[in-house]
Motif scaffolding. Structure first.
Motif, mmCIF file in Angstrom:
data_model
loop_
_atom_site.group_PDB
_atom_site.id
_atom_site.type_symbol
_atom_site.label_atom_id
_atom_site.label_comp_id
_atom_site.label_asym_id
_atom_site.label_seq_id
_atom_site.Cartn_x
_atom_site.Cartn_y
_atom_site.Cartn_z
ATOM 1 N N ARG A 5 44.719 23.043 -4.732
ATOM 2 C CA ARG A 5 43.914 24.182 -5.163
ATOM 3 C C ARG A 5 42.782 23.697 -6.080
ATOM 4 N NH1 ARG A 5 43.179 26.758 -9.442
ATOM 5 N NH2 ARG A 5 44.699 25.452 -10.506
ATOM 6 N N ILE A 6 41.588 24.048 -5.726
ATOM 7 C CA ILE A 6 40.456 23.669 -6.568
ATOM 8 C C ILE A 6 39.758 24.970 -6.995
ATOM 9 C CG2 ILE A 6 38.175 22.534 -6.561
ATOM 10 C CD1 ILE A 6 40.276 20.441 -6.348
ATOM 11 N N ASN A 7 39.491 25.122 -8.305
ATOM 12 C CA ASN A 7 38.800 26.337 -8.775
ATOM 13 C C ASN A 7 37.405 26.419 -8.183
ATOM 14 O OD1 ASN A 7 40.869 27.097 -10.358
ATOM 15 N ND2 ASN A 7 39.988 26.359 -12.280
ATOM 16 N N ALA A 9 33.599 26.465 -8.058
ATOM 17 C CA ALA A 9 32.706 25.737 -8.963
ATOM 18 C C ALA A 9 31.926 26.707 -9.843
ATOM 19 C CB ALA A 9 31.744 24.900 -8.135
ATOM 20 N N PHE B 19 35.644 22.331 -16.558
ATOM 21 C CA PHE B 19 34.985 22.780 -15.333
ATOM 22 C C PHE B 19 35.737 22.276 -14.101
ATOM 23 C CE2 PHE B 19 31.754 21.311 -18.382
ATOM 24 C CZ PHE B 19 31.073 22.497 -18.637
ATOM 25 N N ASP B 20 35.829 23.102 -13.077
ATOM 26 C CA ASP B 20 36.306 22.672 -11.761
ATOM 27 C C ASP B 20 37.574 21.824 -11.814
ATOM 28 O OD1 ASP B 20 33.922 23.760 -11.167
ATOM 29 O OD2 ASP B 20 32.899 21.877 -10.689
ATOM 30 N N ASP B 21 38.528 22.212 -12.612
ATOM 31 C CA ASP B 21 39.811 21.502 -12.750
ATOM 32 C C ASP B 21 39.702 20.151 -13.465
ATOM 33 O OD1 ASP B 21 40.941 23.636 -11.515
ATOM 34 O OD2 ASP B 21 41.356 22.650 -9.607
ATOM 35 N N ASN B 63 52.171 18.611 -3.974
ATOM 36 C CA ASN B 63 51.068 19.490 -4.369
ATOM 37 C C ASN B 63 49.670 18.927 -4.165
ATOM 38 O OD1 ASN B 63 52.371 21.937 -5.789
ATOM 39 N ND2 ASN B 63 53.511 20.160 -6.539
#
Ligand code: SF4
Ligand code: SF4
Lengths: 377, 95
Positions: A5-7, A9, B19-21, B63
């Motif tokens: 899972r990547i948030n 941007a 930001f962005d993980d 995961n």
């Protein structure tokens, strides 16, 4: 490899990195150019200890790294040690901005014992009592210098801020000698009395005229070179000299543009920090205390940070081209200018999303100001 | 470290997801900050004192995409690095 899972941007950090906390509305002085008193931040009350301590727990949950304690005068708070212990417990480091006159040996020893103090900034405005005290009140030079000495004795990192005004303009050379040679500070920073708070009522007496600004720029550039960049500035004459000379050079070279210029990009504050007034109201910056975003321990900080429409409006100012403003119409400097500080634009014009007239190079030149010679010795 | 050792974070260290993980590990005791990529963040969140390195590798495989064969070695190095920087330690065994 990467997590599945990547948030989405986004270029806004999840929570502010640092917070400016006006922990008190009290001060033992009344400097003639004080930006606090009579401003929207002058709220006439302080929060009880428990309110701050509860808020520090939220800052910890939000992974805020730094708290900048200011006021009015932070050392006026009798529970300052308790507040600092709360900051340490909640895994933050701290800085203190102070007039330096209330620092005791015992307090300095406490600050040092926390191992979390990244600096205490003391205001020094002159090389002699007469000059420093002209705006700050009798006896305060000696007290502030003593404060610096005590802090240094305890090994605390001390920085000095020199606010330039009409009374110390001719003293800059001696101030630099005092701070860098006699006291032996690694560096100091400068700004100038600006049109905020009490300064608005004493502007004639303290604020620099265009000719004074020229003199200050010239002197500071020279001292900056003499002391190998040990004098720095984010605002005021030295910062202006550096920016304005760059802008003028770009104009003469007919450069198409300078990166990050041409729009209202002068302030990055709302991208990385928030502030809280002495009454617990959350604001974008202490200097923009009129923009109320919520209240600590009532509103969720993360929610305010991410979604408050006023913060969004301030963040989006960086997309507003200077060419949109009647004020900038026909100006050759548009592709090289940032429009500067929104707080000053507000105190002068009542509008944050506007270039600040105070830092406008064209206006400065039209009013008879001159740029210093970059290479002058 | 024996295979049964269970890494645990230093309680003074703050994980600041930005930001962005991606994230920063901020050591409030020293003021030092270290950047973590998204996989580093995932691993950091597994350091709860209840999992061995082998168990964390299994979590990773479940995961994350594209976990290489030699992941366990990389993870051991990464955790050793965290320990050397004072950011993590090992849960002490109670007798
Ligand atoms: S400038 Fe600072 S020291 Fe002076 S009155 Fe204002 S808060 Fe107090
Ligand atoms: S008018 Fe002033 S603020 Fe506008 S672009 Fe020109 S120098 Fe900048």
């Amino acid at each position: 490899m990467r997590p599945k899972r990547i948030n989405a941007a986004v270029n806004l950090m999840n929570t502010p990195r640092s917070v400016d906390l006006a922990i008190t509305n009290q001060c033992n002085l009344r400097c003639t150019y004080c930006s606090h008193f009579t401003s929207a931040g002058d709220v006439g009350q302080d929060l009880p200890t428990e309110e701050w301590l509860r808020f520090f727990e939220e800052l910890n949950r939000c992974a805020v790294m730094d708290a900048i304690l200011q006021g009015a005068e932070p050392f006026c708070r009798e529970d300052l040690k308790q507040l600092i212990q709360g900051i340490v417990r909640n895994r933050m480091r701290f800085n203190i901005l102070s007039n330096g006159t209330l620092i005791t040996d015992e307090m300095a020893s406490f600050l040092a014992s926390t191992y979390r103090c990244d600096g205490v900034q003391i205001s020094i405005d002159g090389s002699t009592p007469k000059i420093h005290d002209a705006c700050r009140g009798k006896g305060n030079f000696v007290r502030a210098m003593k404060g610096i000495k005590i802090l240094r004795r305890h090994g605390l990192p001390v920085s000095v801020r020199v606010t330039i005004h009409k009374h110390n303009l001719k003293d800059l050379e001696d101030i630099a000698r005092l701070l860098l040679e006699e006291v032996g500070l690694p560096s100091f920073s400068t700004n100038s009395a600006s049109f905020m708070g009490l300064c608005r009522y004493n502007a004639e007496e303290v604020q620099l005229s265009p000719e004074d600004r020229f003199l200050a720029m010239e002197t500071l550039l020279r001292l900056h070179r003499k002391y190998n960049s040990r004098i720095n500035a984010e605002a005021g004459p030295l910062a202006e000299a550096e920016t304005w000379l760059e802008m003028e050079k770009a104009r003469q070279e007919r450069r198409e543009r300078m990166p990050g210029r041409g729009c209202l990009t002068g302030c990055g504050g709302p991208m990385s920090k928030l502030a809280v007034r002495a009454d617990g109201v959350i604001v974008p910056c202490i200097q923009m205390s009129h923009i109320e975003l919520g209240r600590i321990n009532r509103d969720d900080l993360h929610e305010v940070w991410e979604n408050h429409p006023e913060l969004k409006r301030l963040r989006e100012r960086r997309n507003i081209p200077l060419s949109d403003f009647e004020f900038c119409k026909g100006c050759d400097y548009i592709p090289y200018c940032t429009g500067n500080c929104p707080a000053l634009a507000y105190t002068i014009l009542g509008e944050e999303n506007h270039p600040s007239p105070d830092a406008c190079l064209r206006k400065f030149l039209e009013e008879g100001g001159r740029l210093p010679d970059e290479n002058a010795k | 470290m024996p295979d049964t050792a269970k890494p645990i974070p230093n309680s003074l260290v703050v994980l600041r997801e930005e930001f962005d993980d991606w994230a920063i590990l901020f050591d409030s005791a020293t003021g030092n900050a270290f950047g973590l990529n998204p996989v580093g963040v995932f691993v950091w969140k597994c350091l709860d004192g209840n999992r061995t390195i082998k168990e964390i590798v299994n979590e990773l495989r479940e995961n994350c995409e594209g976990v290489p064969e030699e992941a366990e070695g990389h993870l051991r190095e990464f955790i050793q690095d965290l320990v050397e920087q004072g950011l993590a330690g090992y849960e002490t065994q109670k007798d």
